[in-house]
Design a protein around this motif. Sequence first.
Motif, PDB file in Angstrom:
ATOM      1  N   VAL A  41       0.847  -1.198   0.000  1.00 16.00           N
ATOM      2  CA  VAL A  41       0.000   0.000   0.000  1.00 16.00           C
ATOM      3  C   VAL A  41       0.877   1.241   0.000  1.00 16.00           C
ATOM      4  O   VAL A  41       2.075   1.184   0.260  1.00 16.00           O
ATOM      5  CB  VAL A  41      -0.943   0.035   1.221  1.00 16.00           C
ATOM      6  CG1 VAL A  41      -1.944  -1.089   1.182  1.00 16.00           C
ATOM      7  CG2 VAL A  41      -0.162   0.029   2.525  1.00 16.00           C
TER       8      VAL A  41
ATOM      9  N   PRO B  16       0.576   5.618   1.201  1.00 12.83           N
ATOM     10  CA  PRO B  16      -0.231   6.504   2.050  1.00 12.83           C
ATOM     11  C   PRO B  16      -1.373   7.134   1.264  1.00 12.83           C
ATOM     12  O   PRO B  16      -1.229   7.467   0.088  1.00 12.83           O
ATOM     13  CB  PRO B  16       0.748   7.571   2.508  1.00 12.83           C
ATOM     14  CG  PRO B  16       2.101   7.032   2.222  1.00 12.83           C
ATOM     15  CD  PRO B  16       1.963   6.039   1.115  1.00 12.83           C
ATOM     16  N   GLY B  17      -2.502   7.309   1.937  1.00 12.27           N
ATOM     17  CA  GLY B  17      -3.644   7.973   1.333  1.00 12.27           C
ATOM     18  C   GLY B  17      -3.664   9.446   1.706  1.00 12.27           C
ATOM     19  O   GLY B  17      -2.675  10.001   2.191  1.00 12.27           O
ATOM     20  N   CYS B  18      -4.805  10.080   1.503  1.00 15.03           N
ATOM     21  CA  CYS B  18      -4.938  11.517   1.786  1.00 15.03           C
ATOM     22  C   CYS B  18      -4.864  11.820   3.276  1.00 15.03           C
ATOM     23  O   CYS B  18      -4.294  12.805   3.675  1.00 15.03           O
ATOM     24  CB  CYS B  18      -6.257  12.028   1.214  1.00 15.03           C
ATOM     25  SG  CYS B  18      -6.330  11.923  -0.568  1.00 15.03           S
ATOM     26  N   THR B  19      -5.488  10.988   4.087  1.00 17.90           N
ATOM     27  CA  THR B  19      -5.462  11.225   5.536  1.00 17.90           C
ATOM     28  C   THR B  19      -4.884   9.982   6.209  1.00 17.90           C
ATOM     29  O   THR B  19      -3.754   9.640   5.975  1.00 17.90           O
ATOM     30  CB  THR B  19      -6.877  11.550   6.046  1.00 17.90           C
ATOM     31  OG1 THR B  19      -7.743  10.457   5.710  1.00 17.90           O
ATOM     32  CG2 THR B  19      -7.403  12.831   5.441  1.00 17.90           C
ATOM     33  N   ALA B  20      -5.671   9.313   7.016  1.00 15.85           N
ATOM     34  CA  ALA B  20      -5.187   8.115   7.708  1.00 15.85           C
ATOM     35  C   ALA B  20      -5.358   6.857   6.859  1.00 15.85           C
ATOM     36  O   ALA B  20      -4.869   5.802   7.217  1.00 15.85           O
ATOM     37  CB  ALA B  20      -5.929   7.952   9.030  1.00 15.85           C
ATOM     38  N   GLU B  21      -6.070   6.961   5.747  1.00 17.43           N
ATOM     39  CA  GLU B  21      -6.299   5.806   4.906  1.00 17.43           C
ATOM     40  C   GLU B  21      -5.047   5.438   4.116  1.00 17.43           C
ATOM     41  O   GLU B  21      -4.100   6.209   4.029  1.00 17.43           O
ATOM     42  CB  GLU B  21      -7.434   6.068   3.892  1.00 17.43           C
ATOM     43  CG  GLU B  21      -8.764   6.329   4.524  1.00 17.43           C
ATOM     44  CD  GLU B  21      -9.008   7.813   4.734  1.00 17.43           C
ATOM     45  OE1 GLU B  21      -8.274   8.643   4.163  1.00 17.43           O
ATOM     46  OE2 GLU B  21      -9.917   8.146   5.484  1.00 17.43           O
ATOM     47  N   VAL B  22      -5.076   4.249   3.530  1.00 17.41           N
ATOM     48  CA  VAL B  22      -4.024   3.823   2.616  1.00 17.41           C
ATOM     49  C   VAL B  22      -4.676   3.388   1.313  1.00 17.41           C
ATOM     50  O   VAL B  22      -5.868   3.126   1.267  1.00 17.41           O
ATOM     51  CB  VAL B  22      -3.184   2.650   3.190  1.00 17.41           C
ATOM     52  CG1 VAL B  22      -2.401   3.083   4.402  1.00 17.41           C
ATOM     53  CG2 VAL B  22      -4.053   1.451   3.501  1.00 17.41           C
ATOM     54  N   ALA B  23      -3.896   3.329   0.250  1.00 15.36           N
ATOM     55  CA  ALA B  23      -4.376   2.888  -1.053  1.00 15.36           C
ATOM     56  C   ALA B  23      -3.526   1.707  -1.507  1.00 15.36           C
ATOM     57  O   ALA B  23      -2.304   1.737  -1.356  1.00 15.36           O
ATOM     58  CB  ALA B  23      -4.270   4.025  -2.062  1.00 15.36           C
TER      59      ALA B  23
ATOM     60  N   ILE C 298      -0.693  -4.107   4.150  1.00 16.40           N
ATOM     61  CA  ILE C 298      -1.819  -4.493   4.996  1.00 16.40           C
ATOM     62  C   ILE C 298      -2.178  -5.927   4.662  1.00 16.40           C
ATOM     63  O   ILE C 298      -1.813  -6.441   3.595  1.00 16.40           O
ATOM     64  CB  ILE C 298      -3.051  -3.571   4.792  1.00 16.40           C
ATOM     65  CG1 ILE C 298      -3.515  -3.603   3.328  1.00 16.40           C
ATOM     66  CG2 ILE C 298      -2.773  -2.162   5.247  1.00 16.40           C
ATOM     67  CD1 ILE C 298      -4.830  -2.882   3.080  1.00 16.40           C
TER      68      ILE C 298
ATOM     69  N   VAL D  52     -11.644  -4.640  -3.582  1.00 18.44           N
ATOM     70  CA  VAL D  52     -11.094  -3.274  -3.615  1.00 18.44           C
ATOM     71  C   VAL D  52     -10.624  -2.915  -5.022  1.00 18.44           C
ATOM     72  O   VAL D  52     -10.788  -1.790  -5.477  1.00 18.44           O
ATOM     73  CB  VAL D  52      -9.928  -3.153  -2.601  1.00 18.44           C
ATOM     74  CG1 VAL D  52      -9.183  -1.851  -2.780  1.00 18.44           C
ATOM     75  CG2 VAL D  52     -10.433  -3.294  -1.186  1.00 18.44           C
TER      76      VAL D  52
END
Length: 115
Positions: free
Chosen positions: A25, A27-34, A67, A77
């Motif tokens: 993964v 990092p995403g915009c906030t606490a999320e991941v992509a 993850i 996803v």
Amino acid sequence: MCLFQYADDPEPEEQVPAGPLYVPVRPGCTAEVAIRLFRTPLGARTAVGFTSPERLTELLGTDQSWIRLSEHALRGVAAPLGVLALTVDPTFTAPPVTAVDGHRAPATPTAVRAA
């Protein structure tokens, strides 16, 4: 469904689920991941999962975040993004294409490379 089962069949008609996967993964915009998507040698996008964290770090390095997801969750996803292929434990990646003297370098064919 296959009417006949052959013990020596190298490519069964029905795939067995891969089990829990370690999915790279970013990092995403906030606490999320992509999830990171990759490309096959022919350029098709594919989701990638590894059967152990050691296999993931061996191929993508110790700085790669990951993850754990089931195969079903990973496919769920990736599907809305138009990615239907899943590669488990790829054995080779190539570095991203870099510019040389202001010109884009040609893509190198690889087993799986980062998209």
